[in-house]
Design an enzyme around this catalytic site. Structure first.
Site, mmCIF file in Angstrom:
data_model
loop_
_atom_site.group_PDB
_atom_site.id
_atom_site.type_symbol
_atom_site.label_atom_id
_atom_site.label_comp_id
_atom_site.label_asym_id
_atom_site.label_seq_id
_atom_site.Cartn_x
_atom_site.Cartn_y
_atom_site.Cartn_z
ATOM 1 N N ARG A 166 0.822 -1.262 -0.004
ATOM 2 C CA ARG A 166 0.023 -0.112 -0.080
ATOM 3 C C ARG A 166 0.850 1.170 0.196
ATOM 4 N NH1 ARG A 166 -2.575 -3.400 -0.893
ATOM 5 N NH2 ARG A 166 -4.628 -4.242 -0.173
ATOM 6 N N SER A 240 -10.988 0.278 3.260
ATOM 7 C CA SER A 240 -10.344 -0.121 4.646
ATOM 8 C C SER A 240 -9.609 1.335 5.242
ATOM 9 C CB SER A 240 -9.228 -1.192 4.459
ATOM 10 O OG SER A 240 -9.826 -2.136 3.754
ATOM 11 N N GLU A 337 -4.533 4.071 5.924
ATOM 12 C CA GLU A 337 -4.501 3.858 4.490
ATOM 13 C C GLU A 337 -5.129 5.279 3.837
ATOM 14 O OE1 GLU A 337 -5.684 0.246 2.823
ATOM 15 O OE2 GLU A 337 -6.534 1.229 1.371
#
Ligand SMILES: Cc1cc2nc3c(=O)[nH]c(=O)nc-3n(C[C@H](O)[C@H](O)[C@H](O)COP(=O)(O)OP(=O)(O)OC[C@H]3O[C@@H](n4cnc5c(N)ncnc54)[C@H](O)[C@@H]3O)c2cc1C
Length: 342
Positions: A166, A240, A337
């Site tokens: 990520r 998320s 994130e």
């Protein structure tokens, strides 16, 4: 190029919270992008690219600068002479999932497990989108971008993008000097299914299918995702909210003694990746936890949802409660994130 003033960002993000952008412009090609950046620099404004707004949280105070919405369109296919691969040159403003649907229709393998991820092609390298055992970095050959600092177009190789879990060069450089205008993907014309991810493996086991087609994998992923994410027309979310944490083997061994059954996945350099959803649910008892109009989604506690009227303040309060509780209980520091705007 039309510069708009005081534009609501709530309507341009999937979280549907937050204030206005002082200025906003939609760019359709690289010339318009250069002009937009030049305008911001001339006026001394901060500027930020925005795609589909599906991975950002806008502050209630809005953004005091120029939001540059990337609208460049176009897909071009060139087959490799080896007959085994095809290169796809895809403009940054293309919708990611429409591109995946296109690749599947063209019988090209490599991005099917990433079906159903919202957002644009231009943002796909930014956090190296991933799902169901695939990461986009494995199909990206190069990324074309506008270097806002040096005012020129650059082409970054896969290695130069510095991809990780990520993350990429775009996450590391906080000032966003590189705005993606096109991504080149190299997809396989031969079947390369990736079915080891638990949910997918179970799905095809239940169906009794050993060699699913490309279309079948895409529809399986879309079906599994539908049960994990809320309906975007009813609540806001950016998917998320946090990354899954990575810990050392020693820390993992301590944690698993305290929390028997704690699942783990191998990460880089012998480290261990932990499913944060499991920790939020089984260790911190936070599934469905609500704070004002913000909550952790019942079906997947890693997904933070915003009910109509929710403010970024309410979300931040929930985020700090969750982060402190996880840290206090397990010693793990969790990392977001989702990108903050404003
Ligand atoms: C329901 C839901 C499910 C999701 N599931 C997943 C998932 O399974 N896996 C996953 O990885 N992500 C997932 N996400 C997160 C999100 O979809 C991805 O991160 C997506 O790539 C964001 O694309 P976007 O165009 O909306 O980017 P935006 O939200 O508009 O922008 C995100 C960041 O990228 C920057 N950016 C955008 N465009 C450019 C550009 N052209 N050049 C440079 N920087 C740019 C922005 O400045 C910002 O920092 C999910 C989100 C939602 C809402």
């Amino acid at each position: 190029m039309t510069i708009l003033e005081n534009v609501s960002l709530r309507d341009r993000t999937t979280f549907s919270v937050g204030g206005q952008a002082r200025f906003l412009v939609e760019v359709h090609d690289e010339t318009e992008l250069k002009d937009a950046v030049a305008y911001a620099k001339e006026k001394g404004l901060a500027y930020l690219p925005l795609g589909g707004g599906s991975n950002v949280l806008v502050s209630d105070d809005g953004y005091d600068g120029l939001i540059i919405v990337i609208h460049m369109k176009g897909i071009e296919r060139v087959d490799d002479p080896d007959g085994r691969h095809a290169r796809l040159f895809v403009s940054a403003g293309e919708d990611w999932d429409s591109f995946v649907a296109y690749a599947v229709k063209e019988s090209l393998w490599g991005v099917e497990n990433l079906s159903g991820i919202p957002g644009t092609v231009g943002a796909s390298p930014v956090q190296n989108i991933g799902a169901y055992g695939s990461e986009v970095k494995d199909t990206i050959e190069s990324v074309r971008a506008y270097d806002c600092e040096n005012e020129c177009i650059v082409e970054l190789s896969n290695a130069e993008c510095e991809f990780g879990y990520r993350t990429s060069i775009w996450k590391r450089e906080r000032v966003h000097p590189l705005i993606v205008t096109r991504v080149t993907y190299r997809l396989s014309r031969r079947a390369t299914p990736k079915l080891s991810y638990k949910d997918l493996a179970l799905y095809f086991e239940r169906e009794g299918v050993l060699n699913p087609s490309l279309e079948h994998i895409r529809s399986a992923v879309l079906e599994i995702r539908a049960g994990k994410f809320p309906d975007l027309s009813a609540v806001g979310t950016a998917g998320s909210f946090w990354k899954n944490p990575t810990v050392s083997q020693i820390v993992y061994r301590e944690l698993v003694l305290r929390y028997p059954g704690l699942p783990s996945f191998p990460a880089h350099d012998g480290a261990v990746k932990l499913p944060l959803a499991w920790i939020l649910d089984r260790v911190c008892n936070l599934r469905g936890h609500t704070h004002g109009r913000a909550a952790l989604y019942e079906n997947q506690p890693l997904v933070l949802i915003a009910f109509p009227g929710c403010t970024s303040f309410e979300i931040e309060s929930l985020v700090s409660h969750v982060s402190s509780l996880v840290h206090h209980t397990t010693g793990i520091v969790i990392e977001r994130e989702v990108v903050n705007i404003g």
